[in-house]
Design a protein around this motif. Structure first.
Motif, short mmCIF file in Angstrom:
data_model
loop_
_atom_site.label_atom_id
_atom_site.label_comp_id
_atom_site.label_asym_id
_atom_site.label_seq_id
_atom_site.Cartn_x
_atom_site.Cartn_y
_atom_site.Cartn_z
N ALA A 273 -36.59 69.39 -12.97
CA ALA A 273 -36.48 68.99 -14.44
C ALA A 273 -35.79 67.58 -14.54
N ALA A 274 -34.44 67.44 -13.96
CA ALA A 274 -33.84 66.36 -14.20
C ALA A 274 -34.59 65.13 -13.70
N ALA A 275 -35.51 64.99 -12.67
CA ALA A 275 -36.34 64.23 -12.20
C ALA A 275 -37.48 63.84 -13.18
N PHE A 276 -38.09 64.87 -13.85
CA PHE A 276 -39.22 64.72 -14.92
C PHE A 276 -38.37 63.94 -15.91
N ALA A 277 -37.22 64.38 -16.43
CA ALA A 277 -36.72 63.68 -17.44
C ALA A 277 -36.23 62.14 -17.19
N ALA A 278 -36.03 61.76 -15.91
CA ALA A 278 -35.56 60.40 -15.67
C ALA A 278 -36.84 59.45 -15.44
N LEU A 279 -37.92 60.01 -14.78
CA LEU A 279 -39.16 59.25 -14.35
C LEU A 279 -39.96 58.69 -15.45
N ASP A 280 -40.49 57.39 -15.06
CA ASP A 280 -41.30 56.98 -16.13
C ASP A 280 -42.79 57.65 -16.24
N GLU A 281 -43.72 57.35 -16.93
CA GLU A 281 -45.23 58.23 -17.02
C GLU A 281 -45.80 58.01 -15.62
N GLY A 282 -45.64 57.29 -14.86
CA GLY A 282 -46.37 57.19 -13.49
C GLY A 282 -45.90 58.03 -12.56
N GLY A 283 -44.34 57.99 -12.70
CA GLY A 283 -43.51 58.77 -11.87
C GLY A 283 -43.85 60.15 -12.07
N ARG A 284 -43.79 60.39 -13.35
CA ARG A 284 -44.04 61.88 -13.76
C ARG A 284 -45.48 62.32 -13.20
N ALA A 285 -46.47 61.62 -13.51
CA ALA A 285 -47.70 61.95 -13.15
C ALA A 285 -47.61 62.21 -11.39
N ALA A 286 -47.14 61.23 -10.61
CA ALA A 286 -47.01 61.43 -9.42
C ALA A 286 -46.34 62.88 -8.96
N LEU A 287 -45.36 63.10 -9.49
CA LEU A 287 -44.50 64.44 -9.06
C LEU A 287 -45.36 65.54 -9.55
N GLU A 288 -45.94 65.44 -10.85
CA GLU A 288 -46.67 66.57 -11.26
C GLU A 288 -47.83 66.89 -10.09
N ALA A 289 -48.58 65.62 -9.64
CA ALA A 289 -49.77 65.82 -8.76
C ALA A 289 -49.32 66.49 -7.34
N GLY A 290 -48.32 66.24 -7.00
CA GLY A 290 -47.69 66.95 -5.78
C GLY A 290 -47.09 68.37 -5.75
N LEU A 291 -46.59 68.51 -6.90
CA LEU A 291 -45.74 69.72 -7.28
C LEU A 291 -46.55 71.04 -7.34
N GLY A 292 -46.57 71.99 -6.32
CA GLY A 292 -47.02 73.32 -6.54
C GLY A 292 -48.42 73.04 -5.79
N ASP A 293 -48.71 72.07 -4.85
CA ASP A 293 -49.88 71.89 -4.07
C ASP A 293 -49.36 72.49 -2.81
N PRO A 294 -50.00 73.69 -2.43
CA PRO A 294 -49.48 74.24 -1.05
C PRO A 294 -50.11 73.83 0.08
N ALA A 295 -51.07 72.63 -0.02
CA ALA A 295 -51.49 71.80 1.04
C ALA A 295 -50.62 70.58 1.43
N LEU A 296 -49.51 70.50 0.57
CA LEU A 296 -48.70 69.18 0.69
C LEU A 296 -48.29 69.19 2.22
N ASP A 297 -48.54 67.92 2.92
CA ASP A 297 -47.96 67.64 4.11
C ASP A 297 -46.78 66.96 4.15
N ALA A 298 -46.28 66.59 5.37
CA ALA A 298 -45.00 65.96 5.61
C ALA A 298 -44.80 64.60 4.87
N PRO A 299 -45.73 63.84 4.78
CA PRO A 299 -45.58 62.50 4.38
C PRO A 299 -45.69 62.94 2.66
N GLY A 300 -46.50 63.90 2.23
CA GLY A 300 -46.40 64.22 0.75
C GLY A 300 -45.05 64.64 0.32
N VAL A 301 -44.31 65.54 1.24
CA VAL A 301 -42.93 65.93 0.79
C VAL A 301 -41.89 64.87 0.54
#
Length: 357
Positions: A273-301
């Motif tokens: 939540a603190a990251a979402f509050a601090a990131l710009d629109e692009g950063g929030r979109a990138a975090l939202e895209a990866g968060l909750g993805d069960p196939a997230l690999d090591a580079p994605g993490v």
């Protein structure tokens, strides 16, 4: 700071393990009298309950009891050991809901029974069987927590006072877990919601309620109970924030879970939540895209970790942990607590907030 771990003071950890082992051995006899097939249930419960864990909750309850002037006994150790069965229930269900494959480096309970189904060549789906078994074993652990508390041998009047705390704690952790599931489903990224989930899912039942359970068993005055609440709520939140940090940045060799599991599960923690509050629109979109993805690999993490760290959220969370710990210690310093218990509770606070696994 003492040279002995605060979890080992008064031989507590080994005494809790002994109380749990004795209780589970009795429960095994009960299960096998019903049906020999329940041997696997007994095995799984013993492996899960006795196979690890810091015994932090019984420690806070025991030293809360001693801090209120309670006298040491095997009966009080058995009573506070019931908290480990509440913890077992919560973890078994949590692993199922999060679809976690491992716990403490071993297969989670739902995976253990799914593997048993596959290896035995049974009918139906192995995953469904494992899920059903985990629901039932988690429920059984919660039922047994009641039984261990009330069969501890303590006076009925003491148990009656403790029961109010015990019931409130189990309600809070259950609805806190629901709020966690709800928050993931709704995608709520507010720091306020993350703090509420942390309080009820973990913070209260990790420190505050165990302390109040010990206080109730000892017949502590209201002033001490209030001081324990002030200490326990702040410290419990700090404990949960440390857990959140470890869920993203922890070493799997220390945590017993794969790296970045909280990210794959989409947990909306204070850190996230603190990251979402601090990131710009692009950063929030990138975090939202990866968060909750069960196939997230090591580079994605690693990408999400970098986003969170560079946003300042990790530093903000560490600052919050330090602030809460200071608040907790100030409340403890002002409380009228027996000297040895005060020392151990201070050391437990350090162990809870500085741990790496």
């Amino acid at each position: 700071m003492t040279s002995t771990s605060p979890l080992e003071r008064a031989g507590l950890r080994s005494r809790v393990d002994k109380a749990l082992a004795t209780f589970l051995a009795t429960q095994r006899t009960t299960l096998l009298a019903i049906d020999p097939a329940l041997d696997e249930v007994a095995d799984a419960m013993e492996a899960f309950v006795l196979g690890g864990g810091k015994r932090l909750r019984p420690a806070f309850a025991y030293w809360g009891f001693r801090g209120a002037g309670g006298l040491d006994s095997d009966q009080v150790v058995a009573a506070v050991s019931a908290l480990e069965l509440v913890q077992a229930s919560a973890l078994i269900h949590d692993d199922l809901m999060d679809r976690s494959d491992t716990r403490r480096g071993e297969p989670a309970v739902h995976r253990r029974f799914a593997i048993r189904h596959t290896d035995s060549g049974w009918r139906g789906g192995a995953t469904a069987f494992g899920d059903s078994a985990a629901v039932l074993l988690g429920d059984l652990a919660l039922v047994w927590s009641d039984e261990l508390l009330h069969s501890s041998g303590l006076d009925l009047a003491d148990l009656s006072r403790a029961r109010v705390v015990f019931d409130a704690m189990r309600t809070e952790v259950t609805v806190g877990q629901y709020l966690d599931v709800l928050t993931q489903a709704t995608g709520d990224t507010s720091v306020e919601r993350a703090a509420k989930v942390a309080r009820y899912k973990s913070a209260s039942y990790t420190v505050e309620r165990p302390l109040l359970l010990g206080a109730a068993l000892a017949g502590a005055p209201p002033g001490l109970a209030a001081a324990y609440s002030a200490f326990g709520l702040a410290l419990g939140e700090a404990f949960q924030l440390r857990d959140d940090v470890l869920g993203v940045f922890g070493d799997p060799a220390q945590t017993g879970k794969p790296a970045g599991d909280d990210l794959r599960e989409g947990k909306r923690t204070y850190l996230v939540a603190a990251a979402f509050a601090a990131l710009d629109e692009g950063g929030r979109a990138a975090l939202e895209a990866g968060l909750g993805d069960p196939a997230l690999d090591a580079p994605g993490v690693d990408r999400l970790r970098t986003l969170i760290r560079d946003s300042g959220a990790l530093a903000r969370t560490e600052e919050r942990i330090a602030t809460l710990t200071d608040q907790a210690l100030a409340a403890l310093a002002a409380a009228e607590v027996e000297a040895e218990a005060r020392t151990v509770l201070r050391d437990l606070a350090d162990a809870a907030t500085r741990r790496t696994g």
